[in-house]
Design a protein around this motif. Structure first.
Motif, short mmCIF file in Angstrom:
data_model
loop_
_atom_site.label_atom_id
_atom_site.label_comp_id
_atom_site.label_asym_id
_atom_site.label_seq_id
_atom_site.Cartn_x
_atom_site.Cartn_y
_atom_site.Cartn_z
N LYS A 102 0.89 -1.02 -0.08
CA LYS A 102 -0.05 -0.02 0.11
C LYS A 102 1.04 1.22 -0.01
O LYS A 102 0.50 2.38 -0.34
CB LYS A 102 -0.70 0.05 1.23
CG LYS A 102 -2.12 -1.04 0.97
CD LYS A 102 -3.19 -1.09 2.19
CE LYS A 102 -4.24 -2.01 2.02
NZ LYS A 102 -4.89 -2.27 3.30
N GLY B 283 2.06 3.46 -3.88
CA GLY B 283 1.28 4.16 -4.98
C GLY B 283 0.20 3.35 -5.40
O GLY B 283 -0.35 2.35 -4.72
N ASP B 284 -0.23 3.53 -6.88
CA ASP B 284 -1.77 3.08 -7.11
C ASP B 284 -1.55 1.60 -7.71
O ASP B 284 -1.71 1.53 -9.02
CB ASP B 284 -2.13 4.12 -8.16
CG ASP B 284 -1.47 4.38 -9.44
OD1 ASP B 284 -0.22 3.95 -9.17
OD2 ASP B 284 -1.97 4.58 -10.64
#
Ligand SMILES: *Cc1c(COP(=O)(O)O)cnc(C)c1O
Length: 394
Positions: A224, A227-228
């Motif tokens: 987590k 980033g995405d």
């Protein structure tokens, strides 16, 4: 006097780490926060990843313990079956076939020509039976990436770039390391950015980086902090082994202030190389292969061929150069050289028959040219090499 060196320059002396690093290291040591996943966000390693990805124009970066670790994780993250065949150039550093073996895959060596670049005919022939391609831009020499990518795409094969020694090199306007599916770089001391040890991989592929992040040691939900990649990473939760190849905050703190130095280092490195290359080429004793048309290099060493030297003459040349204070190696002539493919005996099966690469390794001479060298020091190095050749050929 530095302007008129009468002594050979030290070709292994590093450039100082920028002063900005000292304050940041002091602060880090005060906090004791050396592990990348302790801070909830913005740990030095996470900041390095963000800055490096931005500098390269890539979506994702994952910082790890070495370029070899980055290559290993990239191969693992391709999610290929055990024993998959990976094409690699026969002229590279032993760590590259080692990464393939470590990933439980089979390295297939491709011939390299006198210009240190991949022989495209041999590449094309071996491609039909391959599962992946790992291009090592050895000593920063770029093979014909247009041809390689076209052929690999036609065969639907992923391409990993070993850009350990190519940070700052540009091919047809694009940064080396961003041409393939993944690019891997080194922060070992003999590369453009020096942290002693360290590596980083870049990619635009969220699935691939999510797998690499987990395997690098992002245990539990530490992904987590990357980033995405949540959607891709959640899918792989608990399904991948943890190899724990993370970078620590101290390394990132040494690296980050050096990113701003890169354009100058690349500029000076290319200047130094081209200056010495012109002198060596003009001497008539050496052949310095030119760069390819789309390529703007970022060298910190020079390679040239001792064309027309017998093996005895080549060995005598190295001794004469050493007498003049300049250390050089011929990859194929020194015992147990890690860049000579016949020494990679950890690869299963007999040593492959690679006459072109073998001929190149017998002639290719390698001299370090750190970017901090001054023009008079470069004169010293070039003159020593030319005078050594003269002595041998007299
Ligand atoms: C230095 C180097 C490596 C290994 O990098 P490490 O960070 O030391 O693992 C791999 N490939 C090439 C071409 C290199 O120059």
């Amino acid at each position: 006097m530095r302007d008129f060196p009468t002594e050979a320059p030290d070709l292994h002396e590093a450039e100082p780490i920028p002063a900005a690093a000292k304050a940041a290291i002091e602060e880090l040591l005060q906090s004791g926060d050396l592990f990348r996943y302790t801070a909830p966000a913005d740990a030095p390693v996470a900041l390095l990843e963000r800055e490096f990805a931005e500098m390269m124009g890539s979506r994702y970066a994952l910082a790890v313990s070495s370029c070899s670790a980055a290559l290993f994780l990239s191969l693992k993250a391709l999610d290929l079956p055990k024993g998959a065949k990976v094409l690699i150039p026969a002229f590279t550093f032993a760590a590259v076939p080692s990464a393939v073996v470590h990933a439980e895959m089979q390295p297939v060596l491709v011939e390299v020509s006198m210009d240190y670049r991949i022989d495209l005919a041999d590449f094309e022939q071996k491609l039909a039976d391959a599962d992946a391609v790992l291009i090592s831009h050895m000593r920063g020499h770029t093979s014909d990436m247009d041809a390689i990518l076209k052929l690999a795409t036609a065969h639907d094969l992923p391409v990993i770039e070993d850009a350990a020694h190519s940070l700052g090199t540009v091919w047809g306007g694009q940064k080396i390391g961003t041409l393939g599916h993944v690019g891997c770089f080194s922060f070992q001391s003999y590369k453009m950015i020096n942290a002693g040890e360290g590596g980083i991989l870049i990619t635009d592929d969220a699935e691939l980086v999510a797998r690499a992040v987990i395997m690098s040691g992002a245990y539990e939900h530490n992904w987590k902090k990357h980033g995405d990649i949540a959607e891709a990473a959640a899918k792989w939760q608990n399904k991948l082994p943890l190899y724990n190849l993370r970078m620590q905050n101290l390394s990132a703190t040494v690296i980050r202030p050096q990113l701003a130095e890169l354009p100058r280092r690349v500029r000076d490195g290319l200047r130094n190389h081209d200056y010495v290359a012109a002198k060596l080429q003009a001497s008539g004793y050496f052949e310095v292969p030119p760069s390819l048309k789309p390529e703007t290099r970022a060298p910190d060493s020079i390679q040239f061929n001792l064309a027309g030297f017998s093996e005895d003459q080549s060995r005598a040349f190295l001794a004469e150069a050493k007498k003049r204070g300049v250390g050089a190696q011929i990859f194929g002539l020194s015992q147990d050289n890690a860049r000579a493919f016949w020494n990679w005996q950890f690869i299963e099966g007999p040593v492959p028959d690679l006459p072109k690469t073998r001929a190149m390794l017998a002639q290719a001479c390698d001299v370090r040219l750190p970017v901090r060298l001054t023009l008079p020091e470069l004169d010293f190095v070039a003159d020593a090499l030319i005078s050594a050749a003269k002595a041998v050929k007299a």
